[in-house]
Scaffold this motif. Structure first.
Motif, PDB file in Angstrom:
ATOM      1  N   GLU A 250       0.822  -1.207   0.000  1.00 30.47           N
ATOM      2  CA  GLU A 250       0.000   0.000   0.000  1.00 30.47           C
ATOM      3  C   GLU A 250       0.854   1.255   0.000  1.00 30.47           C
ATOM      4  OE1 GLU A 250      -2.577  -0.429   3.347  1.00 30.47           O
ATOM      5  OE2 GLU A 250      -3.899  -1.834   2.303  1.00 30.47           O
TER       6      GLU A 250
ATOM      7  N   GLN B 283      -1.011   7.215  -4.438  1.00 29.62           N
ATOM      8  CA  GLN B 283      -2.240   7.557  -3.723  1.00 29.62           C
ATOM      9  C   GLN B 283      -3.395   7.604  -4.707  1.00 29.62           C
ATOM     10  OE1 GLN B 283      -2.339   7.829  -0.530  1.00 29.62           O
ATOM     11  NE2 GLN B 283      -4.450   8.470  -0.276  1.00 29.62           N
ATOM     12  N   ARG B 284      -4.469   6.905  -4.394  1.00 29.76           N
ATOM     13  CA  ARG B 284      -5.638   6.897  -5.266  1.00 29.76           C
ATOM     14  C   ARG B 284      -6.566   8.037  -4.873  1.00 29.76           C
ATOM     15  NH1 ARG B 284      -7.400   0.577  -5.301  1.00 29.76           N
ATOM     16  NH2 ARG B 284      -5.450  -0.236  -6.119  1.00 29.76           N
TER      17      ARG B 284
END
Length: 99
Positions: free
Chosen positions: A47, A52-53
């Motif tokens: 992650e 970054q989404r």
């Protein structure tokens, strides 16, 4: 050998089996905890490595506010009072639902 000696030997054997079972259970629990910690570390690393989404775009809503027909009929206004159970049951029965 007397009965007393036999019972002591059996008691020792039972205690040894119990200790062995306990040690096996503890070893299995430790292995599971270690595996969970390893998988958690891998997940956190993955992650952290991915970009970054952004928040997913909201779907366009139809003219009815994006609600289905069933959702429109069951939604209530904030100031509406709940219906009595007898009214709800009568509506269900008239709508074809059998209880």
């Amino acid at each position: 050998m007397t009965n007393d000696d036999n019972s002591r030997t059996a008691a020792r054997a039972g205690a040894q089996e119990t200790a062995n079972a306990l040690a096996e259970r503890e070893a299995a629990a430790k292995a599971a905890r270690d595996n969970m910690a390893r998988l958690r570390a891998l997940r956190l690393a993955r992650e952290a490595a991915e970009p970054q989404r952004s928040a997913p775009a909201k779907a366009k809503r139809s003219a009815a506010g994006g609600k289905t027909a069933a959702a429109r009929t069951t939604s209530r206004k904030a100031d509406d009072k709940p219906r009595p159970l007898s009214e709800w049951l009568a509506e269900q029965q008239s709508g074809g639902r059998r209880t």
